[in-house]
Enzyme design. Structure first.
Site, short mmCIF file in Angstrom:
data_model
loop_
_atom_site.label_atom_id
_atom_site.label_comp_id
_atom_site.label_asym_id
_atom_site.label_seq_id
_atom_site.Cartn_x
_atom_site.Cartn_y
_atom_site.Cartn_z
N ASN A 9 0.88 -1.17 0.00
CA ASN A 9 0.00 0.00 0.00
C ASN A 9 0.92 1.22 0.00
O ASN A 9 1.48 1.58 1.03
CB ASN A 9 -0.90 -0.02 1.25
CG ASN A 9 -1.73 1.25 1.37
OD1 ASN A 9 -1.78 2.06 0.43
ND2 ASN A 9 -2.39 1.42 2.50
N LYS A 11 0.17 4.23 -0.25
CA LYS A 11 -0.47 5.43 0.31
C LYS A 11 -0.20 6.61 -0.65
O LYS A 11 -0.16 6.41 -1.85
CB LYS A 11 0.04 5.67 1.74
CG LYS A 11 -0.14 4.40 2.60
CD LYS A 11 0.05 4.60 4.07
CE LYS A 11 -0.20 3.28 4.79
NZ LYS A 11 -0.08 3.38 6.25
N HIS A 95 -9.68 1.64 4.68
CA HIS A 95 -8.43 1.85 5.44
C HIS A 95 -8.68 2.88 6.53
O HIS A 95 -9.33 3.90 6.30
CB HIS A 95 -7.30 2.31 4.50
CG HIS A 95 -5.96 2.21 5.16
ND1 HIS A 95 -5.55 3.08 6.14
CD2 HIS A 95 -4.96 1.31 5.00
CE1 HIS A 95 -4.34 2.73 6.55
NE2 HIS A 95 -3.95 1.65 5.88
N GLU A 97 -6.91 5.15 7.75
CA GLU A 97 -6.48 6.52 7.45
C GLU A 97 -7.57 7.28 6.70
O GLU A 97 -7.70 8.49 6.83
CB GLU A 97 -5.17 6.49 6.64
CG GLU A 97 -3.98 6.14 7.53
CD GLU A 97 -2.78 5.60 6.78
OE1 GLU A 97 -2.77 5.63 5.54
OE2 GLU A 97 -1.84 5.15 7.46
N GLU A 167 -5.78 -4.61 10.63
CA GLU A 167 -4.80 -3.55 10.82
C GLU A 167 -5.13 -2.79 12.10
O GLU A 167 -5.91 -1.82 12.07
CB GLU A 167 -4.84 -2.56 9.65
CG GLU A 167 -4.60 -3.20 8.31
CD GLU A 167 -3.92 -2.24 7.34
OE1 GLU A 167 -2.99 -2.68 6.68
OE2 GLU A 167 -4.31 -1.05 7.28
N GLY A 173 2.11 2.44 11.09
CA GLY A 173 3.10 3.51 11.03
C GLY A 173 3.77 3.82 12.37
O GLY A 173 4.50 4.79 12.48
N SER A 212 3.10 -1.92 10.62
CA SER A 212 4.52 -1.99 10.99
C SER A 212 5.16 -3.35 10.70
O SER A 212 6.03 -3.81 11.44
CB SER A 212 4.73 -1.60 12.46
OG SER A 212 4.34 -0.25 12.66
P1 13P Z 1 2.82 0.57 7.85
O1 13P Z 1 3.35 -0.74 7.27
O2 13P Z 1 3.58 1.76 7.38
O3 13P Z 1 2.66 0.49 9.33
O4 13P Z 1 1.35 0.76 7.25
C1 13P Z 1 0.45 -0.28 7.34
C2 13P Z 1 -0.75 0.05 6.55
O5 13P Z 1 -1.44 1.01 6.82
C3 13P Z 1 -1.01 -0.77 5.36
O6 13P Z 1 -2.25 -0.46 4.81
#
Ligand code: 13P
Length: 250
Positions: A9, A11, A95, A97, A167, A173, A212
């Site tokens: 991903n 982002k 997601h 976010e 997640e 993150g 992570s």
């Molecule tokens: P990280 O691997 O940066 O923690 O992000 C995970 C994530 O949000 C995958 O969709």
């Protein structure tokens, strides 16, 4: 053993030049992998680039969101059939976010899931709890509600051949991944919940862990019986780290 699935991903990262480099490195490192399916979910404007670079390789591509509507006067939205036009086969849905920043309800997310499925895209549904919810011990209740909204609206069979990604919001993150045992326990709960309503759908579902993941912790996470792979943020922006994670899956 079922094939593992590892999804990048990206982002809101990348540009034409850096994407070209990263995808070239993905192809070089990842296409020889035999037992792992690899997918990269890019920002909308780069779907055409992903299609042109990845077609005729074993790496699939997809998007990070889609509209809950099929067509119409929805300025700024992108429909499932538009994603199909660019050869996308996967789409991330719900997601955290996005759910937090754009106030997406569980019902909206469920409708997007149905849109994806009915257009032949494989939805990757993100579920997970906040740290406060985990500390209060209500994480299974929170995740159950996210799953149940879809089952109640469309029936459990809609989960057949789809992907759920657990997640935990506190792990995204933060550098603090869930332990393999914490993740396994939630994955087993998710599969069990869907199996109660439709055993076949639960058996064909892939459940990924995201938050992570790095090449080191991936080894233990992916060894768990209900962890079918990972959804990778930060480490997917480095071809060598992403390769390390995919190899842990293999
Ligand atoms: P990280 O691997 O940066 O923690 O992000 C995970 C994530 O949000 C995958 O969709």
């Amino acid at each position: 053993m079922p094939r593992k699935l590892v999804v990048a991903n990206w982002k809101m990262h990348g540009n034409l030049a850096s994407n070209q480099q990263l995808l070239d490195a993905y192809i070089q490192k990842l296409t020889p992998l035999k037992n792992t399916d690899v997918v990269v979910c890019v920002p909308y404007p780069y779907l055409a680039q992903a299609q042109s670079i990845l077609q005729n390789t074993t790496i699939a591509w997809g998007a990070q969101n889609l509209s809950k509507d099929a067509v119409g006067a929805f300025t700024g939205e992108v429909s499932a059939s538009m994603l199909k036009d660019f050869g996308a086969s996967y789409v991330i849905i719900g997601h955290s976010e996005r759910a937090t920043a754009y106030c997406e309800s569980d019902e909206n997310i469920a409708t997007k899931f149905m849109q994806a499925k009915s257009h032949g895209l494989t939805p990757i549904l993100c579920v997970g709890e906040t740290l406060i919810e985990r500390e209060a011990g209500v994480m299974e209740m929170v995740v159950a509600k996210q799953i149940d909204t879809i089952m109640n609206m469309y029936g459990a069979a809609i989960f057949a051949n789809t992907v759920v990604s657990y997640e935990p919001i506190w792990a995204i993150g933060s550098g603090l991944a869930a332990s393999a045992e914490q993740a396994q326990s939630m994955h087993e709960f998710i599969r069990g919940r869907i199996a109660c309503a439709d055993k076949g759908a639960a058996a064909s579902l892939k459940i990924l862990y995201g938050g992570s993941v790095n090449p080191q912790n991936a080894v233990q996470l992916f060894a768990m019986p209900d962890i079918d792979g990972g959804l990778i943020g930060k480490c997917s922006l480095s071809a060598s780290e992403f390769d390390g994670i995919c190899r842990a899956a293999t």
